[in-house]
Design an enzyme around this catalytic site. Sequence first.
Site, PDB file in Angstrom:
ATOM      1  N   LYS A  20       0.830  -1.206   0.000  1.00 37.44           N
ATOM      2  CA  LYS A  20       0.000   0.000   0.000  1.00 37.44           C
ATOM      3  C   LYS A  20       0.869   1.264   0.000  1.00 37.44           C
ATOM      4  O   LYS A  20       2.080   1.190   0.224  1.00 37.44           O
ATOM      5  CB  LYS A  20      -0.928  -0.048   1.217  1.00 37.44           C
ATOM      6  N   TYR A  57     -12.474  -3.003  -3.491  1.00 30.84           N
ATOM      7  CA  TYR A  57     -13.024  -2.951  -2.128  1.00 30.84           C
ATOM      8  C   TYR A  57     -14.554  -2.934  -2.115  1.00 30.84           C
ATOM      9  O   TYR A  57     -15.149  -2.431  -1.156  1.00 30.84           O
ATOM     10  CB  TYR A  57     -12.463  -1.745  -1.373  1.00 30.84           C
ATOM     11  N   PHE A 112     -15.152   3.120   7.286  1.00 37.26           N
ATOM     12  CA  PHE A 112     -13.774   3.358   6.870  1.00 37.26           C
ATOM     13  C   PHE A 112     -13.588   3.338   5.345  1.00 37.26           C
ATOM     14  O   PHE A 112     -12.482   3.523   4.861  1.00 37.26           O
ATOM     15  CB  PHE A 112     -12.817   2.351   7.539  1.00 37.26           C
ATOM     16  N   ARG A 159      -1.621 -14.090   4.222  1.00 33.73           N
ATOM     17  CA  ARG A 159      -2.337 -13.376   5.299  1.00 33.73           C
ATOM     18  C   ARG A 159      -1.688 -13.652   6.664  1.00 33.73           C
ATOM     19  O   ARG A 159      -1.688 -12.786   7.542  1.00 33.73           O
ATOM     20  CB  ARG A 159      -3.823 -13.706   5.276  1.00 33.73           C
ATOM     21  N   THR A 185      -5.475  -7.299  10.787  1.00 33.83           N
ATOM     22  CA  THR A 185      -5.731  -6.027  10.111  1.00 33.83           C
ATOM     23  C   THR A 185      -5.124  -4.817  10.818  1.00 33.83           C
ATOM     24  O   THR A 185      -4.535  -3.954  10.169  1.00 33.83           O
ATOM     25  CB  THR A 185      -7.258  -5.844   9.944  1.00 33.83           C
ATOM     26  N   ARG A 197       2.687  -6.529   9.405  1.00 31.55           N
ATOM     27  CA  ARG A 197       1.979  -5.436  10.089  1.00 31.55           C
ATOM     28  C   ARG A 197       2.447  -5.292  11.535  1.00 31.55           C
ATOM     29  O   ARG A 197       2.576  -4.185  12.045  1.00 31.55           O
ATOM     30  CB  ARG A 197       0.467  -5.680  10.015  1.00 31.55           C
ATOM     31  N   ASN A 248      -1.959   0.002   6.919  1.00 30.55           N
ATOM     32  CA  ASN A 248      -1.464  -1.293   7.425  1.00 30.55           C
ATOM     33  C   ASN A 248      -0.609  -2.030   6.400  1.00 30.55           C
ATOM     34  O   ASN A 248      -0.496  -3.250   6.439  1.00 30.55           O
ATOM     35  CB  ASN A 248      -2.637  -2.136   7.936  1.00 30.55           C
ATOM     36  N   HIS A 308      -2.017  -5.532   1.397  1.00 31.25           N
ATOM     37  CA  HIS A 308      -3.285  -6.228   1.163  1.00 31.25           C
ATOM     38  C   HIS A 308      -2.970  -7.638   0.692  1.00 31.25           C
ATOM     39  O   HIS A 308      -2.011  -7.835  -0.054  1.00 31.25           O
ATOM     40  CB  HIS A 308      -4.095  -5.517   0.068  1.00 31.25           C
ATOM     41  N   GLU A 343      -9.665 -10.458  -7.793  1.00 33.14           N
ATOM     42  CA  GLU A 343      -8.700  -9.364  -7.645  1.00 33.14           C
ATOM     43  C   GLU A 343      -7.560  -9.472  -8.661  1.00 33.14           C
ATOM     44  O   GLU A 343      -7.109  -8.455  -9.198  1.00 33.14           O
ATOM     45  CB  GLU A 343      -8.144  -9.352  -6.213  1.00 33.14           C
TER      46      GLU A 343
HETATM   47  P1  DAT Z   1      -7.716  -7.008   5.590  1.00 29.21           P
HETATM   48  O1  DAT Z   1      -6.918  -6.013   4.794  1.00 29.21           O
HETATM   49  O2  DAT Z   1      -6.966  -7.458   6.797  1.00 29.21           O
HETATM   50  O3  DAT Z   1      -8.259  -8.124   4.747  1.00 29.21           O
HETATM   51  P2  DAT Z   1     -10.415  -5.933   5.562  1.00 29.21           P
HETATM   52  O4  DAT Z   1     -10.564  -6.580   4.235  1.00 29.21           O
HETATM   53  O5  DAT Z   1     -11.431  -6.221   6.607  1.00 29.21           O
HETATM   54  O6  DAT Z   1      -8.971  -6.224   6.192  1.00 29.21           O
HETATM   55  O7  DAT Z   1     -10.406  -4.343   5.383  1.00 29.21           O
HETATM   56  C1  DAT Z   1      -9.782  -3.751   4.269  1.00 29.21           C
HETATM   57  C2  DAT Z   1      -8.914  -2.610   4.762  1.00 29.21           C
HETATM   58  O8  DAT Z   1      -9.747  -1.592   5.340  1.00 29.21           O
HETATM   59  C3  DAT Z   1      -7.937  -2.971   5.863  1.00 29.21           C
HETATM   60  O9  DAT Z   1      -6.730  -3.457   5.348  1.00 29.21           O
HETATM   61  C4  DAT Z   1      -7.762  -1.677   6.595  1.00 29.21           C
HETATM   62  C5  DAT Z   1      -9.130  -1.042   6.488  1.00 29.21           C
HETATM   63  N1  DAT Z   1      -9.950  -1.344   7.660  1.00 29.21           N
HETATM   64  C6  DAT Z   1     -10.566  -2.510   7.966  1.00 29.21           C
HETATM   65  N2  DAT Z   1     -11.235  -2.438   9.113  1.00 29.21           N
HETATM   66  C7  DAT Z   1     -11.053  -1.166   9.555  1.00 29.21           C
HETATM   67  C8  DAT Z   1     -11.484  -0.445  10.706  1.00 29.21           C
HETATM   68  N3  DAT Z   1     -12.257  -1.006  11.626  1.00 29.21           N
HETATM   69  N4  DAT Z   1     -11.093   0.849  10.828  1.00 29.21           N
HETATM   70  C9  DAT Z   1     -10.312   1.426   9.894  1.00 29.21           C
HETATM   71  N5  DAT Z   1      -9.873   0.809   8.790  1.00 29.21           N
HETATM   72  C10 DAT Z   1     -10.232  -0.470   8.635  1.00 29.21           C
HETATM   73 MG    MG Z   2      -9.586  -7.938   3.118  1.00 33.57          MG
END
Ligand code: DAT
Ligand code: MG
Length: 140
Positions: free
Chosen positions: A11, A51, A59, A87, A93, A104, A118, A121, A132
């Site tokens: 990212k 996304y 978020f 992962r 996350t 992370r 973070n 991805h 994707e």
């Molecule tokens: P991951 O990237 O671990 O698969 P995700 O798909 O649930 O997590 O979310 C996509 C991204 O969105 C994640 O990398 C960071 C952001 N994100 C997720 N949950 C969040 C939260 N509660 N507050 C802020 N950003 C968040």
């Molecule tokens: Mg995800």
Amino acid sequence: AAAQRTLVLVKPDGVGRGLTGEVLRRIEAKGYRLVALDMREATTELLEQHYAEHLGKPFYGPLVEFMMSGPVVALVVEGHEVIAGFRSLAGTTDPTSAAPGTIRGDLGRAWGTAVVQNLVHGSDSPESAAREIGLWFPAL
Ligand code: DAT
Ligand code: MG
């Protein structure tokens, strides 16, 4: 078993902090194979699709804005059970609680930056990975 593929993004915070090499090092050290690699400026259209599952969440706006704040490095990575495996390398996350030893956990969020920052991805299922990879690398 046939090798699996996953989509990984370094990212904008990872690229901006000069951690692309560190992320690639961890992927390669594990033994995974790089299938494709490209530095990109993500567009709103691409991120809306990437996304889509998060549309409407609080978020979502900050996430898309952050993902357009600088270039990302997009990768396709191959290996045995690489979707779960990457992962696991990435950690959970929120970098605050991600385990030491993970990307992370080791490298993220020491100064109160947002959870969106973070670093990486990774696709979360075979269906997500196929979708994707098709979005980011339509020629593959
Ligand atoms: P991951 O990237 O671990 O698969 P995700 O798909 O649930 O997590 O979310 C996509 C991204 O969105 C994640 O990398 C960071 C952001 N994100 C997720 N949950 C969040 C939260 N509660 N507050 C802020 N950003 C968040
Ligand atoms: Mg995800």
